[in-house]
Design an enzyme around this catalytic site. Structure first.
Site, mmCIF file in Angstrom:
data_model
loop_
_atom_site.group_PDB
_atom_site.id
_atom_site.type_symbol
_atom_site.label_atom_id
_atom_site.label_comp_id
_atom_site.label_asym_id
_atom_site.label_seq_id
_atom_site.Cartn_x
_atom_site.Cartn_y
_atom_site.Cartn_z
ATOM 1 N N ASP A 85 0.851 -1.190 0.000
ATOM 2 C CA ASP A 85 0.000 0.000 0.000
ATOM 3 C C ASP A 85 0.886 1.238 0.000
ATOM 4 O OD1 ASP A 85 -3.281 0.241 0.811
ATOM 5 O OD2 ASP A 85 -2.092 2.082 0.814
ATOM 6 N N ASN A 121 -24.335 -5.831 -9.012
ATOM 7 C CA ASN A 121 -24.619 -4.747 -8.067
ATOM 8 C C ASN A 121 -25.853 -3.955 -8.490
ATOM 9 O OD1 ASN A 121 -22.643 -5.349 -6.280
ATOM 10 N ND2 ASN A 121 -21.347 -3.584 -6.693
ATOM 11 N N ARG A 138 -35.238 -6.154 2.034
ATOM 12 C CA ARG A 138 -35.468 -5.410 3.277
ATOM 13 C C ARG A 138 -35.684 -3.932 2.941
ATOM 14 N NH1 ARG A 138 -30.924 -5.231 5.841
ATOM 15 N NH2 ARG A 138 -29.840 -6.776 4.586
ATOM 16 N N THR A 159 -11.599 2.406 -6.993
ATOM 17 C CA THR A 159 -12.040 2.983 -8.272
ATOM 18 C C THR A 159 -13.245 3.874 -7.963
ATOM 19 O OG1 THR A 159 -13.297 0.936 -8.639
ATOM 20 C CG2 THR A 159 -11.208 1.159 -9.814
ATOM 21 N N LYS A 178 -19.924 -8.032 -12.726
ATOM 22 C CA LYS A 178 -19.809 -7.271 -11.474
ATOM 23 C C LYS A 178 -20.812 -6.112 -11.428
ATOM 24 C CE LYS A 178 -18.577 -5.667 -7.636
ATOM 25 N NZ LYS A 178 -18.955 -6.348 -6.401
ATOM 26 N N CYS A 230 -20.090 0.847 -2.695
ATOM 27 C CA CYS A 230 -20.259 0.170 -3.997
ATOM 28 C C CYS A 230 -21.547 0.488 -4.738
ATOM 29 C CB CYS A 230 -20.132 -1.334 -3.804
ATOM 30 S SG CYS A 230 -18.462 -1.815 -3.337
HETATM 31 N N1 NAD Z 1 -15.447 -2.325 -0.316
HETATM 32 C C1 NAD Z 1 -16.116 -3.366 -0.785
HETATM 33 O O1 NAD Z 1 -16.925 -3.952 -0.103
HETATM 34 C C2 NAD Z 1 -15.880 -3.861 -2.201
HETATM 35 C C3 NAD Z 1 -16.418 -5.090 -2.599
HETATM 36 C C4 NAD Z 1 -16.220 -5.526 -3.911
HETATM 37 C C5 NAD Z 1 -15.468 -4.771 -4.793
HETATM 38 N N2 NAD Z 1 -14.954 -3.583 -4.381
HETATM 39 C C6 NAD Z 1 -14.101 -2.852 -5.333
HETATM 40 O O2 NAD Z 1 -12.743 -3.139 -4.970
HETATM 41 C C7 NAD Z 1 -11.915 -1.975 -5.152
HETATM 42 C C8 NAD Z 1 -11.260 -1.588 -3.848
HETATM 43 O O3 NAD Z 1 -12.245 -1.187 -2.932
HETATM 44 P P1 NAD Z 1 -11.916 -0.951 -1.371
HETATM 45 O O4 NAD Z 1 -13.179 -0.555 -0.722
HETATM 46 O O5 NAD Z 1 -11.150 -2.117 -0.859
HETATM 47 O O6 NAD Z 1 -10.920 0.309 -1.510
HETATM 48 P P2 NAD Z 1 -10.258 1.232 -0.405
HETATM 49 O O7 NAD Z 1 -10.409 2.609 -0.871
HETATM 50 O O8 NAD Z 1 -10.767 0.834 0.950
HETATM 51 O O9 NAD Z 1 -8.709 0.808 -0.455
HETATM 52 C C9 NAD Z 1 -7.879 1.033 -1.549
HETATM 53 C C10 NAD Z 1 -6.425 1.027 -1.069
HETATM 54 O O10 NAD Z 1 -5.565 1.117 -2.195
HETATM 55 C C11 NAD Z 1 -4.413 1.892 -1.832
HETATM 56 N N3 NAD Z 1 -3.742 2.351 -3.052
HETATM 57 C C12 NAD Z 1 -4.138 3.282 -3.950
HETATM 58 N N4 NAD Z 1 -3.249 3.392 -4.952
HETATM 59 C C13 NAD Z 1 -2.257 2.503 -4.707
HETATM 60 C C14 NAD Z 1 -1.061 2.116 -5.387
HETATM 61 N N5 NAD Z 1 -0.682 2.675 -6.542
HETATM 62 N N6 NAD Z 1 -0.287 1.185 -4.821
HETATM 63 C C15 NAD Z 1 -0.627 0.597 -3.653
HETATM 64 N N7 NAD Z 1 -1.755 0.898 -2.972
HETATM 65 C C16 NAD Z 1 -2.563 1.839 -3.486
HETATM 66 C C17 NAD Z 1 -4.995 2.989 -0.962
HETATM 67 O O11 NAD Z 1 -4.016 3.591 -0.153
HETATM 68 C C18 NAD Z 1 -6.054 2.199 -0.152
HETATM 69 O O12 NAD Z 1 -5.503 1.701 1.052
HETATM 70 C C19 NAD Z 1 -12.855 -0.916 -5.749
HETATM 71 O O13 NAD Z 1 -12.789 -1.002 -7.143
HETATM 72 C C20 NAD Z 1 -14.227 -1.341 -5.279
HETATM 73 O O14 NAD Z 1 -15.253 -0.905 -6.133
HETATM 74 C C21 NAD Z 1 -15.119 -3.119 -3.114
HETATM 75 O O1 UPG Z 2 -32.422 -5.832 1.587
HETATM 76 C C1 UPG Z 2 -31.564 -4.950 1.676
HETATM 77 C C2 UPG Z 2 -30.176 -5.201 1.556
HETATM 78 C C3 UPG Z 2 -29.280 -4.138 1.644
HETATM 79 N N1 UPG Z 2 -29.724 -2.875 1.858
HETATM 80 C C4 UPG Z 2 -28.759 -1.746 1.905
HETATM 81 O O2 UPG Z 2 -27.882 -1.859 0.795
HETATM 82 C C5 UPG Z 2 -26.594 -1.351 1.115
HETATM 83 C C6 UPG Z 2 -25.508 -2.336 0.732
HETATM 84 O O3 UPG Z 2 -25.591 -3.471 1.530
HETATM 85 P P1 UPG Z 2 -24.716 -4.792 1.278
HETATM 86 O O4 UPG Z 2 -24.926 -5.241 -0.094
HETATM 87 O O5 UPG Z 2 -25.021 -5.741 2.364
HETATM 88 O O6 UPG Z 2 -23.239 -4.228 1.529
HETATM 89 P P2 UPG Z 2 -21.947 -3.918 0.652
HETATM 90 O O7 UPG Z 2 -20.798 -4.208 1.534
HETATM 91 O O8 UPG Z 2 -22.088 -2.571 0.057
HETATM 92 O O9 UPG Z 2 -21.918 -5.040 -0.519
HETATM 93 C C7 UPG Z 2 -22.389 -4.809 -1.837
HETATM 94 O O10 UPG Z 2 -21.405 -4.155 -2.615
HETATM 95 C C8 UPG Z 2 -20.144 -4.868 -2.700
HETATM 96 C C9 UPG Z 2 -19.171 -3.998 -3.464
HETATM 97 O O11 UPG Z 2 -19.310 -4.086 -4.833
HETATM 98 C C10 UPG Z 2 -20.385 -6.210 -3.380
HETATM 99 O O12 UPG Z 2 -19.157 -6.920 -3.460
HETATM 100 C C11 UPG Z 2 -21.423 -7.003 -2.590
HETATM 101 O O13 UPG Z 2 -21.699 -8.229 -3.268
HETATM 102 C C12 UPG Z 2 -22.694 -6.173 -2.473
HETATM 103 O O14 UPG Z 2 -23.661 -6.858 -1.671
HETATM 104 C C13 UPG Z 2 -26.635 -1.022 2.613
HETATM 105 O O15 UPG Z 2 -26.830 0.366 2.771
HETATM 106 C C14 UPG Z 2 -27.847 -1.781 3.126
HETATM 107 O O16 UPG Z 2 -28.459 -1.131 4.225
HETATM 108 C C15 UPG Z 2 -31.091 -2.619 1.976
HETATM 109 O O17 UPG Z 2 -31.505 -1.474 2.151
HETATM 110 N N2 UPG Z 2 -31.967 -3.669 1.880
#
Ligand code: NAD
Ligand code: UPG
Length: 433
Positions: free
Chosen positions: A30, A207, A250, A86, A203, A259
């Site tokens: 990182d 979502n 819900r 992103t 993806k 996301c």
């Molecule tokens: N948060 C989620 O629940 C979730 C779930 C599925 C997919 N995603 C996707 O995954 C990706 C990451 O999301 P996140 O929530 O984990 O991100 P985040 O913002 O929490 O973390 C990203 C990290 O990358 C680091 N970073 C940035 N540029 C860098 C570089 N050049 N070299 C090394 N480190 C670097 C930052 O310092 C930060 O710690 C996004 O595209 C998001 O849409 C997120």
């Molecule tokens: O029935 C439902 C389910 C969820 N939520 C809301 O929806 C949002 C997202 O919830 P959840 O999907 O549980 O959390 P995330 O961690 O944002 O996960 C979503 O977004 C991620 C990032 O892309 C994906 O990887 C996951 O599959 C996808 O569920 C929250 O504000 C919840 O309160 C509702 O209002 N009603």
């Protein structure tokens, strides 16, 4: 396998820890020095149930390492996972700055053939663009690019990683796909292999579909309120149909988080860029924007005006079991209440520190539920933390000036509320006066 994970946010850290746990040597890179320093001491930079013990176990087993020295890590890697953010640009499209920087960092360091796996959520076509960048910037080595979108949810990220419904692998090259499939083999999760563009689309489509389910049920809830039906009953009855399914029905004050809001906007933008007006998705987004203001409307209707009213906000994170405040409904609600000159007292079991950085400066913070409710004119429940669900309802009566609850997450059964002298207005159910 020598695996490097670039970016240690929710996705990168959880991926790194999980891959170390199944036996790989994983180096997490990182650019944030303070974050890396904390992780080296076994402290997680994110609140995620179960992450720290797993981090420590794998660090002690010499399988999991943290560094800011990307160049060295990339040189030694067999497979590099990109998991940088992103985020959303002002026009709604995905900001690929961090991703492209990571690609440049990798290209300038690698000295041997490597597979680069993109976990970050990226618009269709991005992985091919990454491939072209590598061909230009690092022509001396072979770099295969694989799309491997992530589906974990915050708050249950560890569980989701070990027990996901599917692992999507999008690849042009069979050998690269097989290497990535092999990495995941110990998880025993079904693997869906496809082409790169379809993987990228899966993806966003997933979502967007889940967001659509939420906006749909919220609209049904809004109608239920007007026709005297009960959304909990309606959702339960709908969900029994296997074609519909009971999850993500819900009703509440809309979706937030890192996301759904950004990915729905990015997909609408992807469509717009090819002259496709994604009307359905635009309506989903619009419904959600309105839904986040639902409790404010209810409160205004009840009180006339909110100036000088003391409102307790219970729950600030976008969902329970996370401290993530990104696009949380509390941001909209707190801003609006402050603009209406209400006195806002907020409490969240975990997200308070992060909330203080992003909520309006006028918000007052309470250190426990009772303190937040003390002498309040109304309470608004914004996040369904267990602490609120399991609260003895007499606390509202004892602490508040007037026990009026606007429940944005339907935390209580109406029959339980009726046992107390509480005025209760929730989502899609009959109000109790
Ligand atoms: N948060 C989620 O629940 C979730 C779930 C599925 C997919 N995603 C996707 O995954 C990706 C990451 O999301 P996140 O929530 O984990 O991100 P985040 O913002 O929490 O973390 C990203 C990290 O990358 C680091 N970073 C940035 N540029 C860098 C570089 N050049 N070299 C090394 N480190 C670097 C930052 O310092 C930060 O710690 C996004 O595209 C998001 O849409 C997120
Ligand atoms: O029935 C439902 C389910 C969820 N939520 C809301 O929806 C949002 C997202 O919830 P959840 O999907 O549980 O959390 P995330 O961690 O944002 O996960 C979503 O977004 C991620 C990032 O892309 C994906 O990887 C996951 O599959 C996808 O569920 C929250 O504000 C919840 O309160 C509702 O209002 N009603």
């Amino acid at each position: 396998m020598n695996i490097v994970v670039v970016g240690t946010g929710y996705v990168g850290l959880v991926t790194g820890v999980a891959l170390a746990h199944i036996g790989h040597r994983v180096v997490c890179v990182d650019v944030d020095e303070a974050k890396v320093e904390r992780m080296r001491r076994g402290v997680s930079p994110i609140y995620e149930p179960g992450i720290e013990p797993l981090m420590k176990e794998n660090m002690e087993a010499n399988r999991l390492f943290f560094t800011t020295d990307g160049a060295r890590a990339y040189r030694e890697a067999d497979v590099i996972y990109i998991a940088v953010g992103t985020p959303e640009k002002e026009d709604g499209s995905a900001n690929l700055t961090y991703l492209k920087q990571a690609v440049k960092d990798i290209a300038s360091s690698v000295t041997k053939d490597v597979i680069v796996v993109t976990k970050s959520t990226v618009p269709v076509g991005t992985n091919h663009e990454i491939k072209r960048m590598f061909e230009q910037l690092a022509p001396h080595v072979r770099i295969d690019v694989v799309s491997n979108p992530e589906f974990l949810r915050e708050g249950s990220a560890i569980h989701d990683t070990f027990h996901g419904d599917r692992i999507v692998i999008g690849a042009d090259d069979e050998r690269a796909a097989a290497v990535v499939a092999d990495i995941y083999h110990p998880f025993g999760i079904p693997i869906f292999q496809t082409d790169i563009r379809s993987a990228e689309m899966i993806k966003y489509a997933s979502n967007a579909f889940l967001a659509t389910k939420i906006s749909f049920i919220n609209e049904i809830a809004n109608i239920c309120e007007k026709v005297g039906a009960d959304i909990e009953q309606v959702a339960a009855g709908m969900g029994m149909d296997e074609r519909i399914g009971s999850s993500f029905l819900r009703a509440g004050i809309g979706y937030g988080g890192s996301c759904f809001p950004k990915d729905t906007k990015a997909l609408a933008k992807i469509a717009a860029n090819i002259d496709h007006d994604f009307e359905l998705l635009k309506a989903v987004i619009e419904v959600n924007n309105k839904q986040q203001r639902k409790l404010i409307e209810k409160a205004k209707k009840r009180f006339g005006h909110l100036a000088g009213k003391k409102i307790a906000l219970l729950g600030l994170s976008f969902k329970p079991n996370t401290d993530d405040m990104r696009e949380a409904a509390s941001l909209v609600v707190a801003r609006e209440l402050v603009a209406e000159q209400a006195i806002v007292v907020a409490y969240d079991p975990i997200a308070m520190n992060k909330a203080k950085r992003v909520l309006p400066k006028e918000v007052i913070y309470a250190s426990h539920v009772e303190e937040a409710l003390k002498d309040a004119d109304a309470a608004m429940i914004l996040t369904e933390w267990d602490e609120f669900r399991q609260l003895d309802l007499s606390v509202y009566v004892k602490q508040m000036k007037t026990p009026i609850i606007f429940d944005g997450r339907n935390c209580y059964a109406l029959d339980d509320i009726k046992k107390y002298d509480i005025e209760y207005d929730s989502i899609g159910r009959k109000p109790i006066k």
